[in-house]
Motif scaffolding. Sequence first.
Motif, PDB file in Angstrom:
ATOM      1  N   VAL A  34      22.938  87.593  18.010  1.00 40.48           N
ATOM      2  CA  VAL A  34      22.754  88.735  17.117  1.00 40.48           C
ATOM      3  C   VAL A  34      24.119  89.362  16.835  1.00 40.48           C
ATOM      4  O   VAL A  34      24.795  89.856  17.742  1.00 40.48           O
ATOM      5  CB  VAL A  34      21.794  89.767  17.732  1.00 40.48           C
ATOM      6  CG1 VAL A  34      21.634  90.967  16.796  1.00 40.48           C
ATOM      7  CG2 VAL A  34      20.441  89.121  18.003  1.00 40.48           C
ATOM      8  N   LYS A  36      24.971  91.899  14.681  1.00 41.60           N
ATOM      9  CA  LYS A  36      24.988  93.258  14.124  1.00 41.60           C
ATOM     10  C   LYS A  36      26.237  94.017  14.587  1.00 41.60           C
ATOM     11  O   LYS A  36      26.501  94.100  15.796  1.00 41.60           O
ATOM     12  CB  LYS A  36      23.731  94.001  14.569  1.00 41.60           C
ATOM     13  CG  LYS A  36      23.627  95.432  14.075  1.00 41.60           C
ATOM     14  CD  LYS A  36      22.357  96.081  14.599  1.00 41.60           C
ATOM     15  CE  LYS A  36      22.238  97.526  14.176  1.00 41.60           C
ATOM     16  NZ  LYS A  36      21.016  98.169  14.731  1.00 41.60           N
ATOM     17  N   GLU A  56      21.251  88.296  11.821  1.00 41.45           N
ATOM     18  CA  GLU A  56      21.640  89.609  11.299  1.00 41.45           C
ATOM     19  C   GLU A  56      20.402  90.442  10.998  1.00 41.45           C
ATOM     20  O   GLU A  56      19.383  89.928  10.556  1.00 41.45           O
ATOM     21  CB  GLU A  56      22.473  89.463  10.025  1.00 41.45           C
ATOM     22  CG  GLU A  56      23.968  89.369  10.272  1.00 41.45           C
ATOM     23  CD  GLU A  56      24.589  90.649  10.851  1.00 41.45           C
ATOM     24  OE1 GLU A  56      23.955  91.729  10.768  1.00 41.45           O
ATOM     25  OE2 GLU A  56      25.697  90.559  11.392  1.00 41.45           O
ATOM     26  N   ASN A  57      20.534  91.754  11.204  1.00 38.79           N
ATOM     27  CA  ASN A  57      19.434  92.673  10.956  1.00 38.79           C
ATOM     28  C   ASN A  57      19.383  93.156   9.515  1.00 38.79           C
ATOM     29  O   ASN A  57      18.296  93.387   8.978  1.00 38.79           O
ATOM     30  CB  ASN A  57      19.552  93.897  11.878  1.00 38.79           C
ATOM     31  CG  ASN A  57      19.323  93.562  13.325  1.00 38.79           C
ATOM     32  OD1 ASN A  57      20.162  92.923  13.962  1.00 38.79           O
ATOM     33  ND2 ASN A  57      18.183  93.972  13.853  1.00 38.79           N
ATOM     34  N   ARG A  58      20.532  93.314   8.901  1.00 41.80           N
ATOM     35  CA  ARG A  58      20.598  93.913   7.570  1.00 41.80           C
ATOM     36  C   ARG A  58      21.096  92.908   6.539  1.00 41.80           C
ATOM     37  O   ARG A  58      22.064  92.181   6.785  1.00 41.80           O
ATOM     38  CB  ARG A  58      21.525  95.136   7.578  1.00 41.80           C
ATOM     39  CG  ARG A  58      21.037  96.261   8.483  1.00 41.80           C
ATOM     40  CD  ARG A  58      22.064  97.386   8.515  1.00 41.80           C
ATOM     41  NE  ARG A  58      21.664  98.447   9.437  1.00 41.80           N
ATOM     42  CZ  ARG A  58      20.896  99.481   9.104  1.00 41.80           C
ATOM     43  NH1 ARG A  58      20.449  99.591   7.866  1.00 41.80           N
ATOM     44  NH2 ARG A  58      20.589 100.407   9.996  1.00 41.80           N
ATOM     45  N   GLY A  78      16.011  91.203  10.932  1.00 39.36           N
ATOM     46  CA  GLY A  78      15.590  92.575  10.728  1.00 39.36           C
ATOM     47  C   GLY A  78      14.605  92.714   9.586  1.00 39.36           C
ATOM     48  O   GLY A  78      14.299  91.747   8.874  1.00 39.36           O
ATOM     49  N   HIS A  79      14.129  93.935   9.404  1.00 40.75           N
ATOM     50  CA  HIS A  79      13.150  94.216   8.359  1.00 40.75           C
ATOM     51  C   HIS A  79      13.722  93.873   6.987  1.00 40.75           C
ATOM     52  O   HIS A  79      14.875  94.183   6.681  1.00 40.75           O
ATOM     53  CB  HIS A  79      12.763  95.696   8.394  1.00 40.75           C
ATOM     54  CG  HIS A  79      11.778  96.085   7.352  1.00 40.75           C
ATOM     55  ND1 HIS A  79      10.495  95.583   7.322  1.00 40.75           N
ATOM     56  CD2 HIS A  79      11.886  96.929   6.286  1.00 40.75           C
ATOM     57  CE1 HIS A  79       9.852  96.109   6.297  1.00 40.75           C
ATOM     58  NE2 HIS A  79      10.667  96.923   5.650  1.00 40.75           N
ATOM     59  N   SER A  97      10.981  88.061   9.809  1.00 36.07           N
ATOM     60  CA  SER A  97      10.359  89.388   9.752  1.00 36.07           C
ATOM     61  C   SER A  97       9.411  89.607   8.574  1.00 36.07           C
ATOM     62  O   SER A  97       9.376  90.687   7.988  1.00 36.07           O
ATOM     63  CB  SER A  97      11.467  90.446   9.699  1.00 36.07           C
ATOM     64  OG  SER A  97      12.422  90.115   8.685  1.00 36.07           O
ATOM     65  N   ARG A 218      16.796  86.206  20.754  1.00 39.70           N
ATOM     66  CA  ARG A 218      17.759  86.901  19.907  1.00 39.70           C
ATOM     67  C   ARG A 218      18.625  87.808  20.792  1.00 39.70           C
ATOM     68  O   ARG A 218      18.177  88.861  21.231  1.00 39.70           O
ATOM     69  CB  ARG A 218      17.020  87.711  18.837  1.00 39.70           C
ATOM     70  CG  ARG A 218      15.924  86.911  18.129  1.00 39.70           C
ATOM     71  CD  ARG A 218      15.157  87.765  17.116  1.00 39.70           C
ATOM     72  NE  ARG A 218      14.589  88.972  17.666  1.00 39.70           N
ATOM     73  CZ  ARG A 218      13.374  89.053  18.211  1.00 39.70           C
ATOM     74  NH1 ARG A 218      12.601  87.977  18.320  1.00 39.70           N
ATOM     75  NH2 ARG A 218      12.926  90.204  18.676  1.00 39.70           N
TER      76      ARG A 218
END
Length: 228
Positions: A34, A36, A56-58, A78-79, A97, A218
């Motif tokens: 991860v 981020k 990556e989350n974003r 991520g969302h 996600s 993750r």
Amino acid sequence: MVNLAENIALVRERMAAAARRSGRRPEEITLVAVTKTIPPERIQEAVSLGLKDLGENRVQELLAKQPYITGGNWHLIGHLQRNKARQVWDKVCLIHSIDSLELARELDRRAMAAGRRVNILLEVNVAGEESKFGLAPEAVIPFVREITGFTGLRLLGLMTVAPLVKEAEEVRPVFRRLAELRREVEALHLPGVDMHYLSMGMTNDFEVAIEEGANLVRIGTAIFGPRV
């Protein structure tokens, strides 16, 4: 300075031990690093040390870093908002996600128009936390049935984010429930559905997750150190 080589080796040792405790082979489990807030040069160093799967989350952070990294397989963990799907659907190997029919339809539409398929996991909010995204467990099978005809999508499994707790053992039931859901979906034998992946477990709880069947973990902090 964080020693990435040492951290990666230690994480892999812990993963292997957890795999053996659950009667599985360590090579069955993929480590997703991860990234981020981690700068590209550190990510590239991790890739050079053998970490090929990057999470990556974003969307914006992923797109900003991706051009500077060679040799990595990107995961969006991520969302994902529907209005950002167009920016990322073809930039990653797996989206972990998916949690709404609107998002699934948007990805399906774009993939079909390009003659491609998008690899996805369904995010499940097993613990029912209001602060987290994801489908309720009872909504998973109806959702899977609904998207079976989406020929632009390839459903490859389920993902969850467990509650943050002091003792990882406390969230074992969360991981166990996701594994049960996976088996329930598999038993339907729906076309185009391959429940290969269970994406669950992070720095605080990945060993318990592996013991309960995770094959995608993750992990960020245990590799790159605490985020500042």
